[in-house]
Design a protein around this motif. Sequence first.
Motif, PDB file in Angstrom:
ATOM      1  N   ALA A 196       9.399 -33.762  18.479  1.00  0.00           N
ATOM      2  CA  ALA A 196      10.174 -33.072  17.447  1.00  0.00           C
ATOM      3  C   ALA A 196      10.582 -31.669  17.885  1.00  0.00           C
ATOM      4  CB  ALA A 196       9.366 -33.016  16.170  1.00  0.00           C
ATOM      5  N   ARG A 197      10.148 -31.233  19.065  1.00  0.00           N
ATOM      6  CA  ARG A 197      10.497 -29.893  19.523  1.00  0.00           C
ATOM      7  C   ARG A 197      11.901 -29.840  20.102  1.00  0.00           C
ATOM      8  NH1 ARG A 197       6.807 -25.905  19.754  1.00  0.00           N
ATOM      9  NH2 ARG A 197       4.624 -26.435  20.102  1.00  0.00           N
ATOM     10  N   VAL A 198      12.593 -28.733  19.836  1.00  0.00           N
ATOM     11  CA  VAL A 198      13.864 -28.470  20.535  1.00  0.00           C
ATOM     12  C   VAL A 198      13.527 -28.212  21.999  1.00  0.00           C
ATOM     13  CG1 VAL A 198      15.743 -26.798  20.794  1.00  0.00           C
ATOM     14  CG2 VAL A 198      15.010 -27.508  18.511  1.00  0.00           C
ATOM     15  N   ARG A 199      14.267 -28.852  22.908  1.00  0.00           N
ATOM     16  CA  ARG A 199      14.056 -28.611  24.341  1.00  0.00           C
ATOM     17  C   ARG A 199      15.126 -27.630  24.826  1.00  0.00           C
ATOM     18  NH1 ARG A 199      13.610 -34.227  23.909  1.00  0.00           N
ATOM     19  NH2 ARG A 199      15.722 -34.469  24.720  1.00  0.00           N
ATOM     20  N   ALA A 200      14.658 -26.542  25.427  1.00  0.00           N
ATOM     21  CA  ALA A 200      15.597 -25.511  25.907  1.00  0.00           C
ATOM     22  C   ALA A 200      15.446 -25.338  27.412  1.00  0.00           C
ATOM     23  CB  ALA A 200      15.317 -24.185  25.199  1.00  0.00           C
ATOM     24  N   ILE A 201      16.533 -24.952  28.066  1.00  0.00           N
ATOM     25  CA  ILE A 201      16.419 -24.474  29.450  1.00  0.00           C
ATOM     26  C   ILE A 201      16.865 -23.014  29.461  1.00  0.00           C
ATOM     27  CG2 ILE A 201      16.622 -26.680  30.674  1.00  0.00           C
ATOM     28  CD1 ILE A 201      19.582 -26.066  31.121  1.00  0.00           C
ATOM     29  N   ASP A 202      16.151 -22.224  30.256  1.00  0.00           N
ATOM     30  CA  ASP A 202      16.513 -20.810  30.432  1.00  0.00           C
ATOM     31  C   ASP A 202      16.956 -20.673  31.891  1.00  0.00           C
ATOM     32  OD1 ASP A 202      16.656 -18.083  30.788  1.00  0.00           O
ATOM     33  OD2 ASP A 202      14.583 -17.657  30.193  1.00  0.00           O
ATOM     34  N   ILE A 203      18.244 -20.459  32.094  1.00  0.00           N
ATOM     35  CA  ILE A 203      18.761 -20.394  33.474  1.00  0.00           C
ATOM     36  C   ILE A 203      18.726 -18.948  33.952  1.00  0.00           C
ATOM     37  CG2 ILE A 203      20.688 -20.925  34.996  1.00  0.00           C
ATOM     38  CD1 ILE A 203      21.653 -22.973  33.037  1.00  0.00           C
ATOM     39  N   GLY A 204      18.006 -18.710  35.040  1.00  0.00           N
ATOM     40  CA  GLY A 204      17.867 -17.346  35.563  1.00  0.00           C
ATOM     41  C   GLY A 204      16.937 -16.553  34.666  1.00  0.00           C
ATOM     42  N   THR A 205      15.717 -17.038  34.538  1.00  0.00           N
ATOM     43  CA  THR A 205      14.828 -16.471  33.513  1.00  0.00           C
ATOM     44  C   THR A 205      14.393 -15.036  33.810  1.00  0.00           C
ATOM     45  OG1 THR A 205      12.947 -17.015  32.098  1.00  0.00           O
ATOM     46  CG2 THR A 205      12.608 -17.302  34.463  1.00  0.00           C
TER      47      THR A 205
END
Length: 428
Positions: free
Chosen positions: A28-37
């Motif tokens: 149920a979690r939103v999946r996020a990617i952080d590009i260039g964290t």
Amino acid sequence: LLYSQAIEAAVKDQQKLVTGSQNARSSARVRAIDIGTGSGLLGCLAAKTGASVVAFELVEDMYNLACNVVEGNGLSDQIEVLCADSVVATTREEMPEGRKICSDGVKTWRLPSDNGKETEPARPRAHLIVHELLDTGILGEGLIRALRHAWDVLCEPTAISVPSSVSLVVQPVCCEYLRKAASLDDGAATLLPLPPAVGRCRGSPGYFEMQAALPLRQGHMTPLCEPLRACEIDLGAGSAALAEKGVRTLAPLSMAGPGTAGPLSEHRKKRPHAVLAWFEATMHATTPPLSTSPWRSFADGEDAGPVRSHWQQAAFLLPPSASLSNDEQRWLLLAHDDDEFFLELASSGGEDASTTSPTPVRATYPTPERTVCTCGVHSLWGPERLVLLNELDAAAVAAAAEAAVQTLAHNLIMADSTAVRPATATSA
Ligand SMILES: C[S@@+](CC[C@H](N)C(=O)[O-])C[C@H]1O[C@@H](n2cnc3c(N)ncnc32)[C@H](O)[C@@H]1O
């Protein structure tokens, strides 16, 4: 704060989507990617609003920093930090030829093999992309390539991006410093044995970075028309919206502007020495934009706000032939590729000056291309050195050179007369 508000709103948006489509197998979690964290900040913001995050960082030191920040914030169970270039990351699991891309062998996002075998994704696609890959001229940090790959490979088609779009805003300016930075004056040219190609050269490639608020405020830089939103890049509409090259805008320049002190006709006589450019990023539909405008600090009155900020502006230097000085309609020609913007000023060449639509003249002009210094002078010395050379006093330099030659000659004679020679040597 701008990122924090936007990421919170975006995670909440996507949470509704995820909850609505939840089935027994999906989380149920939103999946996020952080590009260039980088420091890990944006990934942490997404995680604090409830998302699970995969954060990419290609520089190992920054990766280590991000790991520490994530751990220090107690978010290690929600954020996976990968020392990887997101542009070569993939969601495929079975990669026999894949290269290990980080040292611990655990947090590895496998690279695609040459045979590109399609298997079940190792990680499911993301619902949200967060990134801060913007530089002064927008594109220099690889924003377009990273977002194109994210849309193609790493995200759901229903994903959203924070920021969701970014616009280049431009404003031609008259500025003595930028005039001197663009080319060598006749005075400087008399001092230096310059090749004839200098006069035909289009000048320095790219743009000159500067803090423009102070010269604008002090009157050392005069805007020649209103700021103009010249090009908008949609980061939230899939990879097809991220054209590789040839994007082209013909923007009509209207001759009126903020901060113009005298009558408009006076400004129209001035030659534009550069096109000042900055960006405005839309973060989320419900939150304020991020702007790097030099006019930000003018908004609440003459003395409001700092004149310096982290963000600088880009000055695209114009050749001495650039002009806005007659009554013809002027156009800004603008194009970009994956790495940078190119722009030129052009007149309408006899078109109806009253038209504000770019359509009638679109076919008339070639798409601007990357400026290449063909004489060697601009690329060898760069804008700041050109300013110094233009400010040299020719007479003083000639006198100093004459004095230096005389000193050298004197020293050589003295050295010659005191040199120890073999008895048989003859002095020439
Ligand atoms: C402007 S900084 C981002 C700052 C970061 N968001 C923060 O809050 O600290 C850009 C970072 O992105 C990294 N980077 C750029 N392109 C990348 C890519 N395609 N994949 C992974 N890291 C990337 C750079 O190494 C740099 O550390």
